[in-house]
Design a protein around this motif. Sequence first.
Motif, PDB file in Angstrom:
ATOM      1  N   ILE A 156       0.839  -1.195   0.000  1.00 35.53           N
ATOM      2  CA  ILE A 156       0.000   0.000   0.000  1.00 35.53           C
ATOM      3  C   ILE A 156       0.876   1.248   0.000  1.00 35.53           C
ATOM      4  O   ILE A 156       1.816   1.365   0.791  1.00 35.53           O
ATOM      5  CB  ILE A 156      -0.927   0.038   1.227  1.00 35.53           C
ATOM      6  N   VAL A 157       0.574   2.176  -0.906  1.00 37.03           N
ATOM      7  CA  VAL A 157       1.153   3.516  -0.871  1.00 37.03           C
ATOM      8  C   VAL A 157       0.079   4.433  -0.298  1.00 37.03           C
ATOM      9  O   VAL A 157      -1.045   4.483  -0.800  1.00 37.03           O
ATOM     10  CB  VAL A 157       1.568   4.002  -2.273  1.00 37.03           C
ATOM     11  N   HIS A 158       0.410   5.156   0.749  1.00 38.25           N
ATOM     12  CA  HIS A 158      -0.571   5.975   1.450  1.00 38.25           C
ATOM     13  C   HIS A 158      -0.981   7.194   0.647  1.00 38.25           C
ATOM     14  O   HIS A 158      -2.146   7.557   0.572  1.00 38.25           O
ATOM     15  CB  HIS A 158      -0.001   6.397   2.812  1.00 38.25           C
ATOM     16  N   ARG A 159      -0.027   7.893   0.055  1.00 39.04           N
ATOM     17  CA  ARG A 159      -0.214   9.083  -0.797  1.00 39.04           C
ATOM     18  C   ARG A 159      -0.506  10.383  -0.063  1.00 39.04           C
ATOM     19  O   ARG A 159      -0.550  11.433  -0.692  1.00 39.04           O
ATOM     20  CB  ARG A 159      -1.311   8.864  -1.843  1.00 39.04           C
ATOM     21  N   GLY A 198      -3.129  14.615  -3.052  1.00 37.77           N
ATOM     22  CA  GLY A 198      -2.265  14.697  -1.885  1.00 37.77           C
ATOM     23  C   GLY A 198      -2.274  16.103  -1.348  1.00 37.77           C
ATOM     24  O   GLY A 198      -3.210  16.868  -1.574  1.00 37.77           O
ATOM     25  N   THR A 199      -1.226  16.485  -0.645  1.00 41.37           N
ATOM     26  CA  THR A 199      -1.172  17.783   0.005  1.00 41.37           C
ATOM     27  C   THR A 199       0.109  18.517  -0.376  1.00 41.37           C
ATOM     28  O   THR A 199       1.206  17.989  -0.202  1.00 41.37           O
ATOM     29  CB  THR A 199      -1.249  17.630   1.531  1.00 41.37           C
ATOM     30  N   THR A 200      -0.050  19.716  -0.882  1.00 40.56           N
ATOM     31  CA  THR A 200       1.097  20.529  -1.270  1.00 40.56           C
ATOM     32  C   THR A 200       2.043  20.712  -0.089  1.00 40.56           C
ATOM     33  O   THR A 200       1.622  20.931   1.032  1.00 40.56           O
ATOM     34  CB  THR A 200       0.621  21.903  -1.771  1.00 40.56           C
ATOM     35  N   GLY A 201       3.322  20.624  -0.364  1.00 45.88           N
ATOM     36  CA  GLY A 201       4.325  20.726   0.683  1.00 45.88           C
ATOM     37  C   GLY A 201       4.892  19.370   1.050  1.00 45.88           C
ATOM     38  O   GLY A 201       6.006  19.267   1.559  1.00 45.88           O
ATOM     39  N   GLU A 206       8.502  14.100  -8.548  1.00 42.41           N
ATOM     40  CA  GLU A 206       8.224  13.255  -9.717  1.00 42.41           C
ATOM     41  C   GLU A 206       6.751  12.874  -9.782  1.00 42.41           C
ATOM     42  O   GLU A 206       6.204  12.648 -10.860  1.00 42.41           O
ATOM     43  CB  GLU A 206       9.121  12.008  -9.710  1.00 42.41           C
ATOM     44  N   TYR A 207       6.109  12.816  -8.616  1.00 46.12           N
ATOM     45  CA  TYR A 207       4.679  12.515  -8.575  1.00 46.12           C
ATOM     46  C   TYR A 207       3.858  13.777  -8.859  1.00 46.12           C
ATOM     47  O   TYR A 207       2.921  13.753  -9.655  1.00 46.12           O
ATOM     48  CB  TYR A 207       4.330  11.940  -7.202  1.00 46.12           C
ATOM     49  N   ALA A 208       4.251  14.895  -8.252  1.00 47.75           N
ATOM     50  CA  ALA A 208       3.506  16.143  -8.438  1.00 47.75           C
ATOM     51  C   ALA A 208       3.567  16.641  -9.874  1.00 47.75           C
ATOM     52  O   ALA A 208       2.600  17.189 -10.392  1.00 47.75           O
ATOM     53  CB  ALA A 208       4.061  17.214  -7.500  1.00 47.75           C
ATOM     54  N   PHE A 321       8.912  20.968  -4.773  1.00 48.46           N
ATOM     55  CA  PHE A 321       7.708  21.265  -5.531  1.00 48.46           C
ATOM     56  C   PHE A 321       6.830  22.146  -4.670  1.00 48.46           C
ATOM     57  O   PHE A 321       6.531  21.818  -3.530  1.00 48.46           O
ATOM     58  CB  PHE A 321       6.924  20.011  -5.900  1.00 48.46           C
ATOM     59  N   GLN A 322       6.436  23.284  -5.204  1.00 47.18           N
ATOM     60  CA  GLN A 322       5.561  24.189  -4.473  1.00 47.18           C
ATOM     61  C   GLN A 322       4.414  24.589  -5.387  1.00 47.18           C
ATOM     62  O   GLN A 322       4.560  25.460  -6.242  1.00 47.18           O
ATOM     63  CB  GLN A 322       6.318  25.440  -3.997  1.00 47.18           C
TER      64      GLN A 322
END
Length: 358
Positions: A156-159, A198-201, A206-208, A321-322
């Motif tokens: 499981i990846v929580h994300r 997900g949540t910024t910050g 690579e995912y964002a 990443f912002q």
Amino acid sequence: MGCSCFGSSRVDQKDLLGKTKHFTYKELSAATDQFHQRNKIGRGGFGTVFKGNLRNGTPVAVKTLSAFSKQGLREFLTEIEAISNVRHPNLVQLYGCCVHGDNRILVYEYLENNSLDSVLLGRFRTIKLDWSKRAAICLGTAKGLAYLHEELVPRIVHRDIKASNILLKRDFTPKIGDFGLAKLFPDDITHISTKIAGTTGYLAPEYALGGQLTMKADVYSFGVVLLEIVSGKSSSRSNWGGTEKLLLEWAWELYQGEKLMDLVDPELDDIPEQEALRYIKVALFCTQANASRRPSMSQVVSMLSRDIRLNEKQLTPPGFFQGSGAHNSLQSKDKLSGASASFQMSSAPTTLTELNPR
């Protein structure tokens, strides 16, 4: 108890709901005093959480999901699929669910000290977390993630690893919660191409930026949380070090200037300096820009729990990443990709530690 609110996949969804205990709406309403506002203890991306007490005296956290949100429905089903039968000391236990008309409700164990976010980063910090408590929270959270990534089948990846999703028991034992964005990884899958959520910050770059999700996205998020725990500062702010920069950027700048102790929360007393420095460096290993260079969570557990010298020659700059907006809940049908896909995740494993005691 009707399931008409679940749309076209009713058979699969009924099978899924069969995995967990069912509560009636009446007993959950009684437990929370008709979901009274005085019992409200939090709010997530798709619903509100209330404290309640079941008829047998068991305290519970009751999460009511938005009745008209497709994302809320997806979160409801995902949480049941991900953790209905999972037991681990560092994962929140799901007691059961309720489906009643348009109401979709999840029932969890109640954790007395709320979230790490409220205790450590909240506006009114009434609980003092000394170093031993913070170190235990770091290690416990790492163990929970290692279990999700490496021991469960499917993995499981929580994300959405962040301070507000790390809940604390009375003795401050951490438990990872809110699995509404989680993804299950079959063993033959290297990554999932998916719309960002997900949540910024806390989002790995690579995912964002590319939507390529692997276990290493959780590792990156954990690294950010680790910095927050050591520093007592929130990653959502961007004015550290006297200029506009993220907490992670500031940490890297201090590392390059050999001033890492400046990052440590000044409210901490009698802090073991070498251990604090090791924790910060582990966070930097976790947040490297190249996902393949980040450690696995079992490696992170070892790096945090043992007095070992980190091989800093292998440490490269973090990825940043912002974006704009706090919580992105948009999701789409995922495309599963095997190792032969055009996006290749990686090189040979990197040596991260020197296993020589100090």
